[in-house]
Design a protein around this motif. Structure first.
Motif, PDB file in Angstrom:
ATOM      1  N   MET A 151       0.834  -1.201   0.000  1.00 33.20           N
ATOM      2  CA  MET A 151       0.000   0.000   0.000  1.00 33.20           C
ATOM      3  C   MET A 151       0.875   1.261   0.000  1.00 33.20           C
ATOM      4  O   MET A 151       0.558   2.242  -0.666  1.00 33.20           O
ATOM      5  N   GLY A 152       1.981   1.222   0.721  1.00 34.18           N
ATOM      6  CA  GLY A 152       2.899   2.352   0.737  1.00 34.18           C
ATOM      7  C   GLY A 152       3.500   2.599  -0.633  1.00 34.18           C
ATOM      8  O   GLY A 152       3.600   3.744  -1.085  1.00 34.18           O
ATOM      9  N   LEU A 153       3.900   1.536  -1.312  1.00 35.49           N
ATOM     10  CA  LEU A 153       4.455   1.678  -2.660  1.00 35.49           C
ATOM     11  C   LEU A 153       3.419   2.224  -3.640  1.00 35.49           C
ATOM     12  O   LEU A 153       3.739   3.062  -4.483  1.00 35.49           O
ATOM     13  N   LEU A 154       2.191   1.740  -3.535  1.00 35.96           N
ATOM     14  CA  LEU A 154       1.133   2.244  -4.417  1.00 35.96           C
ATOM     15  C   LEU A 154       0.854   3.722  -4.159  1.00 35.96           C
ATOM     16  O   LEU A 154       0.692   4.499  -5.104  1.00 35.96           O
ATOM     17  N   ALA A 157       1.870  12.459   0.907  1.00 33.35           N
ATOM     18  CA  ALA A 157       3.187  12.125   1.466  1.00 33.35           C
ATOM     19  C   ALA A 157       3.155  12.186   2.991  1.00 33.35           C
ATOM     20  O   ALA A 157       3.704  11.309   3.681  1.00 33.35           O
ATOM     21  N   TRP A 158       2.508  13.228   3.539  1.00 34.75           N
ATOM     22  CA  TRP A 158       2.376  13.348   4.987  1.00 34.75           C
ATOM     23  C   TRP A 158       1.626  12.145   5.562  1.00 34.75           C
ATOM     24  O   TRP A 158       2.028  11.565   6.580  1.00 34.75           O
ATOM     25  N   ALA A 159       0.535  11.738   4.907  1.00 38.97           N
ATOM     26  CA  ALA A 159      -0.253  10.599   5.384  1.00 38.97           C
ATOM     27  C   ALA A 159       0.566   9.309   5.337  1.00 38.97           C
ATOM     28  O   ALA A 159       0.494   8.488   6.254  1.00 38.97           O
ATOM     29  N   LEU A 160       1.348   9.152   4.287  1.00 41.01           N
ATOM     30  CA  LEU A 160       2.186   7.959   4.156  1.00 41.01           C
ATOM     31  C   LEU A 160       3.202   7.887   5.293  1.00 41.01           C
ATOM     32  O   LEU A 160       3.344   6.850   5.955  1.00 41.01           O
ATOM     33  N   PHE A 209       3.210   5.003   8.356  1.00 40.45           N
ATOM     34  CA  PHE A 209       4.349   4.127   8.597  1.00 40.45           C
ATOM     35  C   PHE A 209       4.936   4.345   9.986  1.00 40.45           C
ATOM     36  O   PHE A 209       5.357   3.393  10.649  1.00 40.45           O
ATOM     37  N   ALA A 210       4.968   5.584  10.446  1.00 39.74           N
ATOM     38  CA  ALA A 210       5.451   5.856  11.801  1.00 39.74           C
ATOM     39  C   ALA A 210       4.547   5.187  12.835  1.00 39.74           C
ATOM     40  O   ALA A 210       5.030   4.577  13.801  1.00 39.74           O
ATOM     41  N   PHE A 211       3.232   5.259  12.631  1.00 39.69           N
ATOM     42  CA  PHE A 211       2.278   4.591  13.516  1.00 39.69           C
ATOM     43  C   PHE A 211       2.527   3.084  13.514  1.00 39.69           C
ATOM     44  O   PHE A 211       2.562   2.446  14.568  1.00 39.69           O
TER      45      PHE A 211
END
Length: 148
Positions: free
Chosen positions: A11-14, A52-55, A59-61
């Motif tokens: 999902m991050g890559l997409l 980008a902020w949401a991504l 990932f930090a979460f």
């Protein structure tokens, strides 16, 4: 919580691919020279930045929550895994909801204990309430940062 690293990475890559495509379109619109094109370009840049902020935030979460789950597991404090499961391997929601009360009561009795909040988040997740699960895990993360 739940689906694991491979799904998160996909999902991050997409989302990253989407952000890159959006960014290239934004540059094209910004270079158009027309007022409407520049406005669309600015809007696309804002959307890309929000994405980008949401991504980064997600990932930090994921990293923080995974770290806490591992820590709690090493301490032997994870949820009892004695709940009945469906043939798919997922926890039966009815049973999870019935067992949920003890974790809610523990978090209520110990509001400053990140372990209680993390267990509550895992119980919410097992019962299918993702919104409350994330909120409880966020609280556990902030409490663990304040009181290791």
């Amino acid at each position: 919580m739940g689906r694991g690293l491979p799904a998160a990475a996909l999902m991050g890559l997409l989302l990253l691919l989407y952000i890159v495509v959006l960014g290239t379109r934004a540059v094209a619109f910004l270079g158009s020279g027309s007022a409407v094109g520049i406005a669309i370009g600015v809007a696309l840049v804002v959307i890309a930045l929000v994405g980008a902020w949401a991504l980064v935030r997600e990932f930090a979460f994921g990293l923080r929550s995974t770290r806490l789950v591992r820590r709690l597991g090493a301490e032997g404090g994870l949820l009892d895994d004695d709940l009945p499961r469906r043939p798919s391997g997922r926890v039966d929601r009815t049973a999870a909801t019935a067992a949920f009360d003890r974790y809610r009561d523990d978090a209520t009795a110990h509001p400053e204990d990140w372990r209680a909040w993390l267990r509550l988040g895992l119980a919410y997740d097992a019962s299918g309430d993702r919104r409350r699960a994330r909120a409880a895990v966020r609280r556990a993360i902030s409490l663990s940062a304040a009181r290791p």
